[in-house]
Write a protein that holds these residues in place. Sequence first.
Motif, PDB file in Angstrom:
ATOM      1  N   UNK A  79       0.832  -1.209   0.097  1.00  0.00           N
ATOM      2  CA  UNK A  79      -0.031   0.003   0.027  1.00  0.00           C
ATOM      3  C   UNK A  79       0.949   1.297   0.085  1.00  0.00           C
ATOM      4  N   UNK A  80       2.058   1.313   0.528  1.00  0.00           N
ATOM      5  CA  UNK A  80       2.903   2.324   0.566  1.00  0.00           C
ATOM      6  C   UNK A  80       3.981   2.530  -0.345  1.00  0.00           C
ATOM      7  N   UNK A  81       3.920   1.350  -1.438  1.00  0.00           N
ATOM      8  CA  UNK A  81       5.015   1.260  -2.250  1.00  0.00           C
ATOM      9  C   UNK A  81       4.869   2.537  -3.168  1.00  0.00           C
ATOM     10  N   UNK A  82       5.879   3.099  -3.572  1.00  0.00           N
ATOM     11  CA  UNK A  82       5.883   4.370  -4.675  1.00  0.00           C
ATOM     12  C   UNK A  82       5.411   3.689  -6.044  1.00  0.00           C
TER      13      UNK A  82
ATOM     14  N   UNK B 324      15.184   3.696   1.039  1.00  0.00           N
ATOM     15  CA  UNK B 324      16.022   3.636  -0.365  1.00  0.00           C
ATOM     16  C   UNK B 324      14.796   3.855  -1.611  1.00  0.00           C
ATOM     17  N   UNK B 325      13.519   4.248  -1.060  1.00  0.00           N
ATOM     18  CA  UNK B 325      12.641   4.457  -2.054  1.00  0.00           C
ATOM     19  C   UNK B 325      11.885   3.302  -2.882  1.00  0.00           C
ATOM     20  N   UNK B 326      12.002   1.945  -2.115  1.00  0.00           N
ATOM     21  CA  UNK B 326      11.416   0.959  -2.628  1.00  0.00           C
ATOM     22  C   UNK B 326      10.128   0.521  -2.028  1.00  0.00           C
ATOM     23  N   UNK B 327      10.179   0.435  -0.833  1.00  0.00           N
ATOM     24  CA  UNK B 327       8.932  -0.022  -0.090  1.00  0.00           C
ATOM     25  C   UNK B 327       7.867   1.066   0.261  1.00  0.00           C
ATOM     26  N   UNK B 328       8.337   2.305   0.866  1.00  0.00           N
ATOM     27  CA  UNK B 328       7.457   3.034   1.092  1.00  0.00           C
ATOM     28  C   UNK B 328       7.991   4.557   1.089  1.00  0.00           C
TER      29      UNK B 328
END
Lengths: 96, 485
Positions: A79-82, B324-328
């Motif tokens: 749900x929070x993934x970019x 790291x901008x991957x998971x959240x």
Amino acid sequence: MEKINRDEVAYVANLARLTLDGEAVIKFTTQLNKILLYMDKLNEVDTTGVEPMSHAIARKNAFRSDTVAASLTIEASLANAPDAKGSCFQVPRVIE
Amino acid sequence: MELCGLTIHELQDKLRAGETTSAEITASVLKRIDAVETEVRAYITLMRESAIEEAARADEAILRGEIKALTGIPIALKDIFCTKGVRTTCGSRILHNFVPPYDGTVVEKLRAAGAVITGKTNMDEFAMGSSTETSFFGVTRNPWDLTRIPGGSSGGSAAAVAADECIASLGSDTGGSIRQPAALCGVVGLKPTYGRVSRYGLIAFASSLDQIGPFTKDVEDCAILMNVISGYDPRESTSVPEDVPDYRAFLGRGIEGWRVGIPKEYFIDGIDPEVEAAIREAIRVVEKAGARCIEVSLPHTDYCVAVYYIVAPAEASSNLARYDGVKYGFRSEDNRDLLDMYKKTRSAGFGEEVKRRIMIGTYALSSGYYDAYYRKASQVRALIKRDFEQAFADCDCILTPTSPTPAFKIGEKTDDPMQMYLSDIFTISANLAGIPGISVPCGYTKSGLPIGVQFLAGHFQEGRLIQFASAYETHAKIEKRRPAL
């Protein structure tokens, strides 16, 4: 005395996965030198034979039984993934 | 006095007597927030609607005769605690849009005790700072003087309690981040023993130092919150399975015959004369209460800041590798490849102080420097802990200033990191040794800024700390003032 120069600051930034522009490298070199020089006072302390301490409360490793418990659903995990696709996190291409 | 200006125990008495409702208390707090928040800026996220709903549920429970430790009491949370479905930013751009899928343990415990959550308070980015100036969401101002900082890193939680924008709050303390802002905002703040409170759902800064604790208007409220949040948690492997006493039972017991250590190394050049005078007066107060003050020595005090600013950044550089901008959270645009994405995301997502600490930590752990910095610091840390063990052989608790100065001006120390780091000089040692510490208001400067006195005790001696603080509070009779907002 210089503890760290600009090239070393740029090298450490790369290890930390940070990009610093020229101005930031100059600023951080000055500031890190001041901070690291302050750390030199630790050399006044005789630590011969002193065991390094990592935690304040001595504890044994915390084991638990290997049983399945409730965990997040795939939807909640993504749900929070970019960026996500199907049941996966999506990232730029890694291998050509 | 408006309801928002009262303590947890005063409000619970009124709720039990049917003199007020949680809806009225919550409305009073929200009205106060509307009146002063544009000036104080204590909150990052307000939870107005859910607070009103929780208050209504609390009132239904009270009608059924179910009053728990915090039923109907509005409480604020530092924005470092994961809250299910409510944005949790840690004061950082890199988590500006992060919505946790679960509640941290302390949040669960507050909810289970019936609390009304008012919102998420401002903080230094990733709790790295002593002034709440490094937040991505702007500066929180000290309610006693809006041109000054509230302390940090839990500055929003301290300011919210001081300004009556909540009844009590929770913060976290890695090197003084509860006790220093408590002192600078004129409230009570306690950092428990390492392992006393579960950190499951606390966003990690330095894992061997971080601990969660309460901000309250008096010592009794501190005991009430400690009763709720303390205890072992199987989900947190560093929490300690040690019995939790009823901390309220330690209130009002007196301190006759106690030996109080005054460490000579804590009365240094550079301590503000008004702060020193207030601490000397606090020593007289505890002696009048029947305690005996003796000089003790903590010989490695002068090395605490150096040890801390190696150990904490080293642990932080590892803990913050996960962003790291991957998971959240935030991810940069126009990334060439994965490595480019990591670097762009972290460079744009972290603020300057966080980057500086990641750099110090990475350097201290890097090949060729590990022994000179991290290992050396860990050895001196062991000596600092030993200092306290030896001191506590001769005394029941230790009394020190909490902060060398009252609240400083906004912007005064932002250009000189080393000066900022030195403002934690009296609080860091407790984190390094893992012992509990409490800051209690002990007076005001001539210009009306609050001053705090710190009490320290041995591992898991929070009960005795509360006993001591309660006796001090009773005998000191510090005039209750309210910030002129």
